[in-house]
Design an enzyme around this catalytic site. Structure first.
Site, PDB file in Angstrom:
ATOM      1  N   HIS A 131       1.031  -1.348   0.064  1.00 40.17           N
ATOM      2  CA  HIS A 131      -0.051  -0.051  -0.026  1.00 40.17           C
ATOM      3  C   HIS A 131       0.838   1.419  -0.023  1.00 40.17           C
ATOM      4  O   HIS A 131       1.953   1.469   0.765  1.00 40.17           O
ATOM      5  CB  HIS A 131      -1.124  -0.026   1.175  1.00 40.17           C
TER       6      HIS A 131
ATOM      7  N   HIS B 252      12.712  -0.903 -12.317  1.00 38.24           N
ATOM      8  CA  HIS B 252      12.563  -2.273 -12.493  1.00 38.24           C
ATOM      9  C   HIS B 252      12.418  -3.088 -11.117  1.00 38.24           C
ATOM     10  O   HIS B 252      13.509  -3.025 -10.292  1.00 38.24           O
ATOM     11  CB  HIS B 252      13.452  -2.810 -13.331  1.00 38.24           C
TER      12      HIS B 252
HETATM   13  C1  LIG Z   1      14.000 -11.907 -15.436  1.00 41.99           C
HETATM   14  C2  LIG Z   1      15.247 -11.628 -14.724  1.00 41.99           C
HETATM   15  O1  LIG Z   1      16.131 -12.060 -14.731  1.00 41.99           O
HETATM   16  S1  LIG Z   1      15.174  -9.674 -14.064  1.00 41.99           S
HETATM   17  C3  LIG Z   1      16.762  -9.807 -13.657  1.00 41.99           C
HETATM   18  C4  LIG Z   1      17.105 -10.048 -11.921  1.00 41.99           C
HETATM   19  N1  LIG Z   1      18.524  -9.825 -11.833  1.00 41.99           N
HETATM   20  C5  LIG Z   1      18.686  -9.301 -10.533  1.00 41.99           C
HETATM   21  O2  LIG Z   1      18.071  -9.419  -9.551  1.00 41.99           O
HETATM   22  C6  LIG Z   1      20.298  -9.127 -10.270  1.00 41.99           C
HETATM   23  C7  LIG Z   1      20.400  -8.133  -9.352  1.00 41.99           C
HETATM   24  N2  LIG Z   1      21.824  -8.099  -9.171  1.00 41.99           N
HETATM   25  C8  LIG Z   1      22.865  -8.338  -8.335  1.00 41.99           C
HETATM   26  O3  LIG Z   1      22.369  -8.793  -7.240  1.00 41.99           O
HETATM   27  C9  LIG Z   1      24.343  -8.163  -8.569  1.00 41.99           C
HETATM   28  O4  LIG Z   1      24.991  -9.370  -8.104  1.00 41.99           O
HETATM   29  C10 LIG Z   1      24.762  -7.033  -7.938  1.00 41.99           C
HETATM   30  C11 LIG Z   1      24.241  -5.631  -8.835  1.00 41.99           C
HETATM   31  C12 LIG Z   1      24.565  -6.552  -6.689  1.00 41.99           C
HETATM   32  C13 LIG Z   1      26.308  -6.778  -8.318  1.00 41.99           C
HETATM   33  O5  LIG Z   1      27.046  -5.831  -7.874  1.00 41.99           O
HETATM   34  P1  LIG Z   1      28.474  -5.650  -8.241  1.00 41.99           P
HETATM   35  O6  LIG Z   1      29.101  -4.382  -7.369  1.00 41.99           O
HETATM   36  O7  LIG Z   1      28.775  -5.647  -9.844  1.00 41.99           O
HETATM   37  O8  LIG Z   1      29.156  -7.027  -7.620  1.00 41.99           O
HETATM   38  P2  LIG Z   1      30.140  -8.303  -8.074  1.00 41.99           P
HETATM   39  O9  LIG Z   1      29.255  -9.003  -8.849  1.00 41.99           O
HETATM   40  O10 LIG Z   1      31.404  -7.658  -8.539  1.00 41.99           O
HETATM   41  O11 LIG Z   1      30.191  -9.113  -6.947  1.00 41.99           O
HETATM   42  C14 LIG Z   1      31.091  -8.505  -5.893  1.00 41.99           C
HETATM   43  C15 LIG Z   1      30.929  -9.304  -4.403  1.00 41.99           C
HETATM   44  O12 LIG Z   1      29.697  -9.237  -3.903  1.00 41.99           O
HETATM   45  C16 LIG Z   1      28.984 -10.562  -3.918  1.00 41.99           C
HETATM   46  N3  LIG Z   1      27.718 -10.215  -4.372  1.00 41.99           N
HETATM   47  C17 LIG Z   1      26.741  -9.920  -5.591  1.00 41.99           C
HETATM   48  N4  LIG Z   1      25.804  -9.800  -5.415  1.00 41.99           N
HETATM   49  C18 LIG Z   1      25.407 -10.231  -4.391  1.00 41.99           C
HETATM   50  C19 LIG Z   1      24.148 -10.233  -3.842  1.00 41.99           C
HETATM   51  N5  LIG Z   1      23.089 -10.019  -4.342  1.00 41.99           N
HETATM   52  N6  LIG Z   1      23.995 -10.647  -2.540  1.00 41.99           N
HETATM   53  C20 LIG Z   1      25.145 -10.838  -1.642  1.00 41.99           C
HETATM   54  N7  LIG Z   1      26.328 -10.766  -2.316  1.00 41.99           N
HETATM   55  C21 LIG Z   1      26.342 -10.617  -3.630  1.00 41.99           C
HETATM   56  C22 LIG Z   1      29.710 -11.353  -5.053  1.00 41.99           C
HETATM   57  O13 LIG Z   1      29.406 -12.902  -4.867  1.00 41.99           O
HETATM   58  C23 LIG Z   1      30.922 -11.040  -4.767  1.00 41.99           C
HETATM   59  O14 LIG Z   1      31.535 -11.465  -3.692  1.00 41.99           O
HETATM   60  P3  LIG Z   1      33.280 -11.903  -3.611  1.00 41.99           P
HETATM   61  O15 LIG Z   1      34.004 -10.729  -3.700  1.00 41.99           O
HETATM   62  O16 LIG Z   1      33.208 -12.617  -2.248  1.00 41.99           O
HETATM   63  O17 LIG Z   1      33.375 -12.750  -4.758  1.00 41.99           O
END
Ligand SMILES: CC(=O)SCCNC(=O)CCNC(=O)[C@H](O)C(C)(C)COP(=O)(O)OP(=O)(O)OC[C@H]1O[C@@H](n2cnc3c(N)ncnc32)[C@H](O)[C@@H]1OP(=O)(O)O
Length: 209
Positions: free
Chosen positions: A129, A138
């Site tokens: 709400h 998104h």
């Molecule tokens: C239909 C569809 O598919 S719609 C699309 C849906 N997509 C999503 O929901 C993806 C959302 N994106 C994420 O969660 C991505 O992982 C992001 C944006 C957070 C990545 O951010 P970045 O700064 O580029 O992180 P990067 O990939 O370099 O990872 C850095 C560290 O964080 C960790 N990390 C990345 N994402 C996450 C997360 N969501 N939660 C916890 N840890 C994470 C990685 O494992 C890595 O750890 P390490 O250094 O120990 O290896």
């Protein structure tokens, strides 16, 4: 999925466009044209009134800026750019949903919410709400916004993330998948974890054109 929703609602996709020359049509029998010049030529050669044709942008991910750009281009060309709401989504009549916004199956939108243009409420996302989403937001699959949450322009809330009540998320920000957001998050950062912490700023080249 957008094509499925369009067909279930009695519509038909007649043309696809992509900027990527290596892309191929994802819908059998529907031609794919490339780039904005081809788009403008196609519009100018339509043999029906341009306002009788619907246009939608099918760009997901964290490319809110790009999605907004093409949403505006479709509108400027004179096409109609309606919202597309799956019949399997549950959307309160007491909510406002902007043009070009796509609400996919099993999404829930509660009363008193205001959702801007060119947003995506992906499968199973929940907007409780009185939430307010600005243009180009998104919500990835299964993201949950509790009541009275605000999300700024072009931001993305990752798959399965939960945002607690009355939290404000800034513009151009990404909340990582699975995060639990317990505090306000500023503009143009990446935050994730439980509780979510800001991990870094987003670079200009990550925001798209
Ligand atoms: C239909 C569809 O598919 S719609 C699309 C849906 N997509 C999503 O929901 C993806 C959302 N994106 C994420 O969660 C991505 O992982 C992001 C944006 C957070 C990545 O951010 P970045 O700064 O580029 O992180 P990067 O990939 O370099 O990872 C850095 C560290 O964080 C960790 N990390 C990345 N994402 C996450 C997360 N969501 N939660 C916890 N840890 C994470 C990685 O494992 C890595 O750890 P390490 O250094 O120990 O290896």
């Amino acid at each position: 999925m957008l094509n499925d929703i369009i067909e279930l609602q009695g519509g038909r996709v007649i043309q696809l466009f992509d900027n990527n020359k290596n892309a191929s049509s994802s819908i059998p029998g529907v031609e794919l044209l490339y780039g904005e010049t081809e788009f403008r030529r196609w519009v100018s050669e339509l043999n029906v009134p341009v306002a009788s044709v619907f246009g939608l942008v099918a760009i997901g991910g964290s490319f809110g800026r790009v999605r907004n750009h093409y949403h505006q281009m479709l509108k400027n060309s004179g096409l109609k750019v309606p919202s597309l709401i799956s019949s399997d989504a549950l959307v309160s009549k007491a909510s406002a949903i902007g043009n070009g916004t796509q609400v996919l199956p099993n999404a829930i939108v509660a009363s008193g919410t205001r959702i801007g243009d060119a947003c995506i409420l992906n499968h199973g996302s929940q907007v409780d709400h009185e939430c307010e989403l600005e243009h180009g937001v998104h919500l990835a699959p299964g993201a949950i916004l509790c009541g009275c949450v605000k999300v700024g322009c072009r931001s993305m809330v990752g798959a399965g993330a939960t945002v607690l009540p009355r939290i404000a998320i800034g513009a151009d920000t990404i909340i990582g998948a699975g995060a639990v957001v317990t505090r306000d998050i500023p503009d143009r950062v990446i935050a994730f974890g439980n509780p979510a912490r800001v991990v870094r700023q987003r670079r200009e080249d990550e925001l798209g054109e």
